[in-house]
Design a protein around this motif. Structure first.
Motif, short mmCIF file in Angstrom:
data_model
loop_
_atom_site.label_atom_id
_atom_site.label_comp_id
_atom_site.label_asym_id
_atom_site.label_seq_id
_atom_site.Cartn_x
_atom_site.Cartn_y
_atom_site.Cartn_z
N LEU A 142 0.80 -1.20 0.10
CA LEU A 142 -0.06 -0.08 0.01
C LEU A 142 0.85 1.20 0.03
CD1 LEU A 142 -2.67 -1.06 2.68
CD2 LEU A 142 -2.87 -0.87 0.05
N TYR A 143 1.92 1.27 0.77
CA TYR A 143 2.69 2.36 1.03
C TYR A 143 3.46 2.72 -0.38
CZ TYR A 143 6.60 5.39 2.67
OH TYR A 143 7.35 6.24 2.81
N HIS A 144 3.80 1.56 -0.93
CA HIS A 144 4.62 1.94 -2.54
C HIS A 144 3.77 1.95 -3.56
CE1 HIS A 144 7.81 0.80 0.38
NE2 HIS A 144 8.67 1.42 -0.55
N SER A 145 2.51 2.13 -3.45
CA SER A 145 1.57 1.98 -4.50
C SER A 145 1.74 3.34 -5.24
CB SER A 145 0.12 2.04 -4.05
OG SER A 145 -0.80 2.20 -5.07
N LYS A 146 1.45 3.23 -6.62
CA LYS A 146 1.78 4.55 -7.39
C LYS A 146 0.70 5.31 -7.28
CE LYS A 146 4.75 2.19 -10.76
NZ LYS A 146 5.09 2.08 -12.15
N ASN A 147 -0.32 4.93 -6.86
CA ASN A 147 -1.91 5.47 -6.62
C ASN A 147 -1.82 6.26 -5.27
OD1 ASN A 147 -4.89 5.83 -6.04
ND2 ASN A 147 -4.82 5.54 -7.98
N GLU A 148 -1.99 7.56 -5.42
CA GLU A 148 -2.23 8.53 -4.14
C GLU A 148 -3.29 7.96 -3.12
OE1 GLU A 148 -2.72 13.00 -2.60
OE2 GLU A 148 -2.71 12.55 -4.82
N ASN A 149 -4.46 7.79 -3.73
CA ASN A 149 -5.79 7.18 -3.06
C ASN A 149 -5.52 5.80 -2.27
OD1 ASN A 149 -7.35 9.41 -3.71
ND2 ASN A 149 -7.99 8.39 -5.73
N ILE A 150 -4.81 5.10 -2.76
CA ILE A 150 -4.43 3.78 -1.99
C ILE A 150 -3.53 4.20 -0.97
CG2 ILE A 150 -3.35 1.31 -2.03
CD1 ILE A 150 -4.54 1.08 -4.72
N ARG A 151 -2.40 4.87 -1.22
CA ARG A 151 -1.36 5.23 -0.10
C ARG A 151 -2.15 5.89 0.95
NH1 ARG A 151 1.54 7.27 -4.62
NH2 ARG A 151 1.23 9.22 -3.87
N LYS A 152 -3.27 6.51 0.66
CA LYS A 152 -3.85 7.35 1.81
C LYS A 152 -4.34 6.59 2.99
CE LYS A 152 -5.28 11.85 -0.41
NZ LYS A 152 -6.18 12.64 -1.16
N ILE A 153 -4.52 5.33 2.46
CA ILE A 153 -5.37 4.27 3.42
C ILE A 153 -4.39 4.24 4.66
CG2 ILE A 153 -5.87 1.83 3.61
CD1 ILE A 153 -6.83 1.83 0.75
#
Length: 297
Positions: A58-69
């Motif tokens: 999740l932390y290294h996802s390229k998608n900001e919305n996923i990182r926000k979790i």
């Protein structure tokens, strides 16, 4: 068999730099038809290691919305799942294992953040001598440790009998606020035998220590472990999916007891050895938390 080995081999490379990680993930998705989160959930394992891998993904996802979790302590798990399903284009009917397991990981990750907020709030709550509930808790601590021995004065050297430094315990709470007092009360109210054992060790004729001061010190240690994320090596292995203050307090109790026993076992020449012996003990604690192997039973 060869394909399983190749998949495991590629998984190792997902922890390298961005370019290597992206290529490895692309190859793994091409081979398995599943994203990294699905592959972790498909292992059927549900402990510290897998929860850590989910968090890493999740932390290294390229998608900001996923990182926000990861940084939200208010996000509902259902909303987080909908975000992941949409962005990762996961078809619910084809991802039963993912639908069953991923919410459990998310609850652990999100509730850890929330628990830290609760712990931080108690740490920042200063002990207030004008606050009746604070004073009642302090007297309750005395009563639990010195049952049948009434305290006649509020400001007295007798507080040193339970490990405070002087006549007014309020001054000792400055670093950890009301959190350390609540930890001591939890220990003595919910784990009486353990609490009295530690208190007994603190009164050892040759290797005694200041019960309250050491409890405050290890409250600070537990707080630091929570803040820097090392406490996940303990929390992520708990059966609970959502954490409460009691989970933090249980860790404090276990660590406090271990140290008390370790201290006496080391047979220190005097209290001046505290920092060195504490550091030796914490080296082992760091190793256990880093590997997720907290239990020594």
């Amino acid at each position: 068999m060869l394909m399983d080995w190749f998949v495991s081999f590629l998984n190792l490379f997902t922890k390298f730099g961005p370019a290597t990680r992206s290529l490895s993930k692309f190859l793994l998705h091409s081979i398995t038809g599943k994203c990294e989160l699905e592959r972790i959930c498909d292992t059927g394992k549900y402990d510290f290691r897998q929860c850590q891998e989910i968090e890493y993904a999740l932390y290294h996802s390229k998608n900001e919305n996923i990182r926000k979790i990861l940084v939200s302590d208010a996000m509902k798990v259902k909303e987080a799942m909908q975000t992941i399903l949409r962005i990762k284009r996961i078809i619910p009917e084809e991802g039963i294992a993912f639908l069953n397991t991923m919410p459990k990981f998310l609850r652990k990750i999100v509730s850890y953040n929330k628990l830290f907020g609760d712990v931080e709030e108690l740490k920042l709550t200063k002990y207030d001598e004008e606050n009746t509930s604070h004073e009642e808790m302090l007297y309750r601590l005395w009563t639990l440790l010195k049952e049948g021995d009434d305290l006649k004065e509020r400001y007295t050297k007798r507080w040193t009998e339970i490990g405070f430094q002087g006549k007014n315990p309020a001054t000792d709470f400055r670093g950890m606020g009301i959190l350390s007092l609540k930890n001591m009360l939890y220990l003595l109210e919910n784990k009486k035998d353990v609490g009295m054992k530690i208190y007994g060790l603190s009164n050892h004729p040759n290797y005694g220590f200041f019960f309250a001061i050491v409890a405050i010190n290890f409250t600070g240690t537990a707080y630091d472990f929570m803040k820097n994320g090392k406490l996940k090596g303990y929390a992520y292995n708990l059966a609970a999916e959502e954490y409460t203050l009691e989970d933090f307090q249980e860790f404090f109790c276990e660590m406090f007891l271990e140290f008390a026993e370790y201290w006496v076992m080391r047979e220190p020449p005097n209290i001046m050895s505290f920092n060195a012996i504490r550091d030796d003990y914490l080296k082992e604690v760091h190793k256990r938390l880093d590997t997720g192997n907290w239990s020594i039973d």
